[in-house]
Enzyme design. Structure first.
Site, PDB file in Angstrom:
ATOM      1  N   ARG A 127      84.691 138.370  72.303  1.00  0.00           N
ATOM      2  CA  ARG A 127      85.136 138.308  73.695  1.00  0.00           C
ATOM      3  C   ARG A 127      85.068 136.906  74.268  1.00  0.00           C
ATOM      4  NH1 ARG A 127      81.783 137.841  77.735  1.00  0.00           N
ATOM      5  NH2 ARG A 127      80.056 138.407  76.371  1.00  0.00           N
ATOM      6  N   GLU A 152      62.426 139.175  84.786  1.00  0.00           N
ATOM      7  CA  GLU A 152      63.680 139.913  84.658  1.00  0.00           C
ATOM      8  C   GLU A 152      63.412 141.416  84.604  1.00  0.00           C
ATOM      9  OE1 GLU A 152      67.645 139.767  81.837  1.00  0.00           O
ATOM     10  OE2 GLU A 152      65.679 139.882  80.866  1.00  0.00           O
ATOM     11  N   TRP A 193      70.723 134.711  84.535  1.00  0.00           N
ATOM     12  CA  TRP A 193      71.884 135.509  84.927  1.00  0.00           C
ATOM     13  C   TRP A 193      72.903 134.705  85.738  1.00  0.00           C
ATOM     14  CZ3 TRP A 193      73.743 140.142  83.557  1.00  0.00           C
ATOM     15  CH2 TRP A 193      72.905 141.002  82.835  1.00  0.00           C
ATOM     16  N   TYR A 203      72.087 146.685  85.052  1.00  0.00           N
ATOM     17  CA  TYR A 203      70.899 147.422  84.626  1.00  0.00           C
ATOM     18  C   TYR A 203      70.107 148.116  85.737  1.00  0.00           C
ATOM     19  CZ  TYR A 203      71.567 144.886  80.214  1.00  0.00           C
ATOM     20  OH  TYR A 203      72.085 144.382  79.053  1.00  0.00           O
ATOM     21  N   ARG A 219      62.149 165.706  73.400  1.00  0.00           N
ATOM     22  CA  ARG A 219      63.020 164.758  72.702  1.00  0.00           C
ATOM     23  C   ARG A 219      64.046 164.151  73.660  1.00  0.00           C
ATOM     24  NH1 ARG A 219      62.127 168.940  68.923  1.00  0.00           N
ATOM     25  NH2 ARG A 219      63.991 170.087  69.623  1.00  0.00           N
ATOM     26  N   CYS A 223      73.808 145.406  77.220  1.00  0.00           N
ATOM     27  CA  CYS A 223      73.635 145.182  75.777  1.00  0.00           C
ATOM     28  C   CYS A 223      72.458 146.019  75.280  1.00  0.00           C
ATOM     29  CB  CYS A 223      73.401 143.704  75.506  1.00  0.00           C
ATOM     30  SG  CYS A 223      74.807 142.656  75.928  1.00  0.00           S
ATOM     31  N   ARG A 239      73.409 147.793  71.701  1.00  0.00           N
ATOM     32  CA  ARG A 239      74.770 147.860  71.152  1.00  0.00           C
ATOM     33  C   ARG A 239      75.256 146.503  70.683  1.00  0.00           C
ATOM     34  NH1 ARG A 239      78.593 145.313  74.106  1.00  0.00           N
ATOM     35  NH2 ARG A 239      77.936 144.749  76.212  1.00  0.00           N
ATOM     36  N   CYS A 244      73.770 142.416  70.087  1.00  0.00           N
ATOM     37  CA  CYS A 244      72.580 141.560  70.090  1.00  0.00           C
ATOM     38  C   CYS A 244      72.918 140.149  69.644  1.00  0.00           C
ATOM     39  CB  CYS A 244      71.506 142.136  69.170  1.00  0.00           C
ATOM     40  SG  CYS A 244      70.031 141.079  69.079  1.00  0.00           S
ATOM     41  N   ASP A 245      72.756 139.215  70.573  1.00  0.00           N
ATOM     42  CA  ASP A 245      72.795 137.795  70.259  1.00  0.00           C
ATOM     43  C   ASP A 245      71.438 137.469  69.642  1.00  0.00           C
ATOM     44  OD1 ASP A 245      72.592 135.044  70.266  1.00  0.00           O
ATOM     45  OD2 ASP A 245      73.249 134.780  72.326  1.00  0.00           O
ATOM     46  N   ASN A 282      64.753 140.401  74.516  1.00  0.00           N
ATOM     47  CA  ASN A 282      64.907 141.857  74.454  1.00  0.00           C
ATOM     48  C   ASN A 282      63.704 142.528  73.815  1.00  0.00           C
ATOM     49  OD1 ASN A 282      68.323 141.185  73.550  1.00  0.00           O
ATOM     50  ND2 ASN A 282      67.545 141.631  75.596  1.00  0.00           N
ATOM     51  N   HIS A 313      74.639 139.765  65.815  1.00  0.00           N
ATOM     52  CA  HIS A 313      75.456 138.600  65.526  1.00  0.00           C
ATOM     53  C   HIS A 313      74.763 137.284  65.871  1.00  0.00           C
ATOM     54  CE1 HIS A 313      76.438 140.066  69.631  1.00  0.00           C
ATOM     55  NE2 HIS A 313      76.320 138.788  69.934  1.00  0.00           N
ATOM     56  N   TYR A 362      76.197 133.337  66.984  1.00  0.00           N
ATOM     57  CA  TYR A 362      77.395 132.592  67.361  1.00  0.00           C
ATOM     58  C   TYR A 362      77.614 131.424  66.400  1.00  0.00           C
ATOM     59  CZ  TYR A 362      78.103 135.280  71.580  1.00  0.00           C
ATOM     60  OH  TYR A 362      78.365 136.304  72.444  1.00  0.00           O
ATOM     61  N   ALA A 412      77.045 131.753  75.304  1.00  0.00           N
ATOM     62  CA  ALA A 412      78.453 132.135  75.421  1.00  0.00           C
ATOM     63  C   ALA A 412      78.607 133.122  76.562  1.00  0.00           C
ATOM     64  CB  ALA A 412      78.947 132.746  74.112  1.00  0.00           C
TER      65      ALA A 412
END
Length: 324
Positions: free
Chosen positions: A39, A77, A99, A141, A186, A206, A226, A228-229, A237, A267, A269, A323
């Site tokens: 993106r 945060e 942010w 969030y 559960r 994310c 979903r 992750c940098d 995180n 991923h 960058y 990014a």
């Protein structure tokens, strides 16, 4: 059978430091990941699916030691998320800038004004109206965690019609109640992935879904992320997951167990090559501890002064571009 030797929490059964699994994953993604256009247009090396586990016993916390992680920024945060706030103004007032890139990018695009980050943040702090217009991130969030839109029947308007309730659903308060009253459930989870509102968010979540598990008097937490940098985002995180799990355990009279991190698109960058090379050249060491100094009346009443990290002696930080 001889008793099993008790190992320090920063060393696993094979004598490996807890951080090594992260470094191994970084090496795997950089050398084996698929090169993709993303993106942001920067490009990544990416894999689908990864898991790591970290113990929280004896106040252990999985802070990276191969570079400095500014854990107080991550803690501020987390408190901002739990407040339900979606505007950067309270963060900027605390010197937290993580942010700012997104609203700053929108301001530059929509106004054509080439303002610096420092000047933009100064206007956010000085002008409430400006902050309301340009500092809001949409229903990110905090909105979803503690004020997910809820709808009540509105028969006076029409049969089968609903109106949005003044107060939304507080997923975190409901989670605390569920852990305390139904620890075998559960369904001890919450999510920020509100499909109807994704297009209104500056950045869709994310770290999107958290689930918790109670066994033998211990609370463990799992995060599905979903996207992750791995170079910049993950260190924050994983600390956030550890902190939130500890805060929940404290509220629910449980001991902390372990945390499990699951990444979807994991991923690095393409412009983070220097970061990867430098970090992989370092060896992890040490066993930091996270102390929570006070139990407030509710999980929403914590202050930054409640948290203390001890025995944290990381190597120097490694700069890398973000990014947007």
């Amino acid at each position: 059978m001889p008793a099993r030797l008790a190992l320090p929490n920063h060393i696993d059964g094979d004598g490996v430091h807890y951080e090594q699994q992260y470094l191994d994953l970084m090496h795997h993604v950089w050398t084996q990941g698929h090169e993709r256009i993303d993106r942001t247009g920067v490009g990544t090396r990416s894999i689908l699916g990864a898991t790591m586990r970290f113990s929280l016993a004896d106040d252990a916390v999985p802070l990276l030691t191969t570079k400095r992680v500014f854990w107080k920024v991550a803690a501020r945060e987390m408190l901002w998320f739990l407040s339900g706030e979606t505007n950067i103004r309270p963060l900027v007032a605390q010197g937290v800038h993580i942010w700012t890139d997104w609203p700053l990018d929108r301001f530059r695009r929509e106004t054509g004004e080439a303002v610096s980050m420092d000047d933009f943040e100064a206007r956010i702090l000085a002008d409430e109206a400006f902050a309301l217009q340009w500092g809001d991130l949409g229903p990110v969030y905090g909105k979803q965690w503690v004020n997910w839109d809820r709808y009540d029947p509105a028969p006076e308007v029409g049969e089968g019609l609903y109106r949005r309730a003044a107060q939304g659903h507080n997923q975190i308060a409901a989670l605390v109640a569920a852990i305390r009253t139904n620890p075998g459930s559960r369904r001890l989870l919450f999510t920020g992935w509100n499909v109807d509102q994704l297009d209104r968010m500056a950045l869709p979540p994310c770290h999107m879904t958290y689930q918790f598990h109670v066994a033998d008097g211990r609370l463990s937490g799992l995060l599905f992320q979903r996207s992750c940098d791995l170079g910049i985002g993950f260190p924050f995180n994983i600390f956030g997951l550890a902190l939130l799990t500890r805060m929940l355990a404290l509220q629910c009279d449980l001991e902390p167990g372990e945390i499990v991190w699951q990444g979807g698109d994991v991923h690095l960058y393409l412009n983070h090559g220097d970061l990867v090379a430098e970090q992989l050249s370092r060896s992890p060491a040490g066993a930091p501890k996270l102390r929570i100094l006070r139990r407030p009346e509710t999980i929403f009443d914590h202050r930054i002064e409640d948290f203390l990290v001890e025995d944290y002696q990381p190597q120097r930080g490694i700069a890398a571009p973000i990014a947007v």
